[in-house]
Enzyme design. Structure first.
Site, PDB file in Angstrom:
ATOM      1  N   CYS A 117      21.442  44.811   0.307  1.00 17.57           N
ATOM      2  CA  CYS A 117      22.331  43.938  -0.475  1.00 17.57           C
ATOM      3  C   CYS A 117      21.684  42.558  -0.538  1.00 17.57           C
ATOM      4  O   CYS A 117      20.779  42.263   0.236  1.00 17.57           O
ATOM      5  CB  CYS A 117      23.717  43.847   0.158  1.00 17.57           C
ATOM      6  SG  CYS A 117      24.935  43.143  -0.982  1.00 17.57           S
ATOM      7  N   CYS A 119      23.665  39.535  -0.742  1.00 22.80           N
ATOM      8  CA  CYS A 119      24.617  38.433  -0.552  1.00 22.80           C
ATOM      9  C   CYS A 119      24.172  37.401   0.493  1.00 22.80           C
ATOM     10  O   CYS A 119      24.604  36.255   0.454  1.00 22.80           O
ATOM     11  CB  CYS A 119      26.023  38.946  -0.275  1.00 22.80           C
ATOM     12  SG  CYS A 119      26.130  40.036   1.132  1.00 22.80           S
ATOM     13  N   SER A 154      34.107  43.783  10.631  1.00 28.94           N
ATOM     14  CA  SER A 154      34.175  42.600  11.482  1.00 28.94           C
ATOM     15  C   SER A 154      35.599  42.086  11.720  1.00 28.94           C
ATOM     16  O   SER A 154      35.939  41.697  12.830  1.00 28.94           O
ATOM     17  CB  SER A 154      33.316  41.489  10.872  1.00 28.94           C
ATOM     18  OG  SER A 154      33.770  41.167   9.573  1.00 28.94           O
ATOM     19  N   CYS A 165      26.901  39.502  -4.420  1.00 24.77           N
ATOM     20  CA  CYS A 165      26.042  40.674  -4.195  1.00 24.77           C
ATOM     21  C   CYS A 165      25.315  41.089  -5.474  1.00 24.77           C
ATOM     22  O   CYS A 165      24.856  42.222  -5.588  1.00 24.77           O
ATOM     23  CB  CYS A 165      26.881  41.837  -3.673  1.00 24.77           C
ATOM     24  SG  CYS A 165      27.896  41.437  -2.242  1.00 24.77           S
ATOM     25  N   LYS A 212      34.735  51.910   3.630  1.00 24.84           N
ATOM     26  CA  LYS A 212      34.783  50.603   4.293  1.00 24.84           C
ATOM     27  C   LYS A 212      35.868  49.740   3.682  1.00 24.84           C
ATOM     28  O   LYS A 212      35.928  49.672   2.453  1.00 24.84           O
ATOM     29  CB  LYS A 212      33.409  49.974   4.103  1.00 24.84           C
ATOM     30  CG  LYS A 212      33.278  48.587   4.610  1.00 24.84           C
ATOM     31  CD  LYS A 212      31.883  48.132   4.348  1.00 24.84           C
ATOM     32  CE  LYS A 212      31.765  46.683   4.713  1.00 24.84           C
ATOM     33  NZ  LYS A 212      30.487  46.164   4.351  1.00 24.84           N
ATOM     34  N   LYS A 256      33.773  51.070  -1.142  1.00 22.39           N
ATOM     35  CA  LYS A 256      33.886  49.806  -0.406  1.00 22.39           C
ATOM     36  C   LYS A 256      34.928  48.958  -1.126  1.00 22.39           C
ATOM     37  O   LYS A 256      34.807  48.683  -2.327  1.00 22.39           O
ATOM     38  CB  LYS A 256      32.535  49.105  -0.398  1.00 22.39           C
ATOM     39  CG  LYS A 256      32.585  47.729   0.235  1.00 22.39           C
ATOM     40  CD  LYS A 256      31.197  47.161   0.418  1.00 22.39           C
ATOM     41  CE  LYS A 256      31.237  45.760   0.973  1.00 22.39           C
ATOM     42  NZ  LYS A 256      29.895  45.214   1.174  1.00 22.39           N
ATOM     43  N   ARG A 305      35.009  38.992  -4.445  1.00 17.63           N
ATOM     44  CA  ARG A 305      34.178  40.148  -4.801  1.00 17.63           C
ATOM     45  C   ARG A 305      34.986  41.204  -5.566  1.00 17.63           C
ATOM     46  O   ARG A 305      34.602  42.362  -5.637  1.00 17.63           O
ATOM     47  CB  ARG A 305      33.589  40.766  -3.540  1.00 17.63           C
ATOM     48  CG  ARG A 305      32.739  39.824  -2.696  1.00 17.63           C
ATOM     49  CD  ARG A 305      31.671  40.597  -1.937  1.00 17.63           C
ATOM     50  NE  ARG A 305      31.127  39.916  -0.772  1.00 17.63           N
ATOM     51  CZ  ARG A 305      30.314  38.874  -0.804  1.00 17.63           C
ATOM     52  NH1 ARG A 305      29.989  38.315  -1.958  1.00 17.63           N
ATOM     53  NH2 ARG A 305      29.850  38.350   0.312  1.00 17.63           N
TER      54      ARG A 305
HETATM   55  C1  PBG Z   1      27.496  42.793   2.209  1.00 16.33           C
HETATM   56  C2  PBG Z   1      28.289  43.378   3.301  1.00 16.33           C
HETATM   57  C3  PBG Z   1      29.505  42.940   3.807  1.00 16.33           C
HETATM   58  C4  PBG Z   1      29.781  43.721   4.904  1.00 16.33           C
HETATM   59  C5  PBG Z   1      28.749  44.638   5.026  1.00 16.33           C
HETATM   60  N1  PBG Z   1      27.844  44.432   4.011  1.00 16.33           N
HETATM   61  C6  PBG Z   1      30.347  41.787   3.426  1.00 16.33           C
HETATM   62  C7  PBG Z   1      30.962  41.741   2.116  1.00 16.33           C
HETATM   63  O1  PBG Z   1      30.968  42.696   1.345  1.00 16.33           O
HETATM   64  O2  PBG Z   1      31.447  40.644   1.832  1.00 16.33           O
HETATM   65  C8  PBG Z   1      30.973  43.566   5.791  1.00 16.33           C
HETATM   66  C9  PBG Z   1      30.861  44.127   7.146  1.00 16.33           C
HETATM   67  C10 PBG Z   1      31.851  43.630   8.114  1.00 16.33           C
HETATM   68  O3  PBG Z   1      32.827  42.939   7.784  1.00 16.33           O
HETATM   69  O4  PBG Z   1      31.666  43.933   9.299  1.00 16.33           O
HETATM   70  N2  PBG Z   1      27.514  43.369   0.993  1.00 16.33           N
END
Ligand code: PBG
Length: 317
Positions: free
Chosen positions: A115, A117, A264, A125, A238, A185, A207
């Site tokens: 990615c 970002c 996270s 992204c 996710k 996602k 996003r």
């Molecule tokens: C980036 C990405 C993200 C996460 C994994 N890859 C953040 C987002 O999409 O903003 C999040 C993982 C997490 O919160 O642990 N594309």
């Protein structure tokens, strides 16, 4: 008459006999944030015991974890300066880390997050155009694989990225390298601590024009089906905890490994409850087991080191 279920719960040993599902160390994948340079270990404030590490420190950390049973990691590169061209540079932070980890640690599977970002000035992204972003992602994936990545995991949610990545990998003879697609996602509010860790917060907007609407599950199945058609060998759902219905449905419908990302914000919330003494540590085991029970074959989690340390202690209650 009625059935006496409570007989199955009389004590720990009996409960164990009736337990349907167990976690295993090899269910887990550890996300790792890698920064440039040497001897850097920076605590991520919102995520207990999670660090941004330079590769030398990461290797020490990972060697210890491999001894405890770690089998697989997911690498996120965090460059010092922004700029997307670094994302496919053969000397970029991810590429260097992959080469070094591969040469220093045996038997550790390396998955790389694909990615941009953390590399774009605006934290998004994509670079505006969907298909141009896919071309860029394909170049990034190829550079990761050339460095030695075992699996590439695109997490951007552009349309067609799996198609583009599969094509470039095949053209370069990497047809055996699988793509783990973050197929479903969602545009979740649970990514906050990650964005602090990876310096990837969108500078404006959100996003929602590319990540999925969290009201949709039929569409999640379509997204997954399409990624499989384009060449994904495994798929990721996710976040995990609010999306166990999606995990369950995906596992029922598709005959390929289903991964779930315990993100996270989930990690930080659970730790908050534990730190405030509002929950026992056992809550970690409970939520991870629920992800597996829903049907996940693999779980990406910041709790992986904890599980490697304590799994047997917590195997049953
Ligand atoms: C980036 C990405 C993200 C996460 C994994 N890859 C953040 C987002 O999409 O903003 C999040 C993982 C997490 O919160 O642990 N594309």
């Amino acid at each position: 008459m009625f059935k006496r279920f409570r007989e199955r719960r009389i004590n720990k040993d009996i409960r164990l006999k009736y337990q349907e599902i167990f976690l295993s160390k090899d269910d887990f994948i550890l996300p790792v944030f890698i920064v440039e340079g040497k001897e850097r270990k920076e605590q991520i404030l919102s995520m207990k015991d999670v660090y941004r590490m330079s590769v030398d420190i990461a290797i020490e950390y990972l060697l210890h974890s491999v001894e405890k049973g770690l089998q697989s990691i997911l690498i996120f590169g965090v460059p010092d300066k922004k700029g997307v061209e670094q994302a496919f540079d053969d000397e970029g932070v991810v590429q260097n880390a992959v080469r070094k980890i591969k040469s220093d640690i045996k038997n550790l599977q390396i998955i790389t997050d694909v990615c941009i970002c953390s590399y774009t000035e605006n934290g998004h992204c994509h670079i505006g155009d969907n298909d141009k972003t896919c071309e860029l992602l394909a170049k990034i994936a190829l550079s990761h694989v050339k460095a030695g990545a075992d699996i590439v995991a695109p997490s951007d949610m552009m349309d067609g990225r799996v198609y583009y990545i599969r094509k470039i990998l095949d053209q370069h003879g990497f047809n055996k390298i699988p793509i783990l697609s973050y197929a479903a996602k969602f545009a979740s509010n649970f990514y906050g601590p990650f964005r602090e860790a990876a310096f990837s917060s969108p500078a404006y907007g959100d996003r929602k024009t590319y990540q999925m609407n969290y009201a949709n599950s039929k569409e999640a199945m379509e997204e997954i089906e399409e990624d499989i058609r384009e060449g994904a060998e495994m798929i990721m759902i996710k976040p995990s905890l609010g999306y166990l219905d999606i995990v369950y449905r995906a596992k029922e419908k598709f005959d390929l490994p289903v991964y779930a990302y315990n993100v996270s914000g989930e990690y930080a919330s659970i730790n908050y409850l534990i730190d405030q003494k509002l929950a026992k540590e056992e809550i970690i085991y409970e939520i991870l087991l629920s992800i597996k029970r829903a049907g996940a074959d693999k779980i990406v989690s910041y709790f992986t080191p904890y599980i490697l340390e304590k799994l047997y202690e917590y195997q049953s209650f």
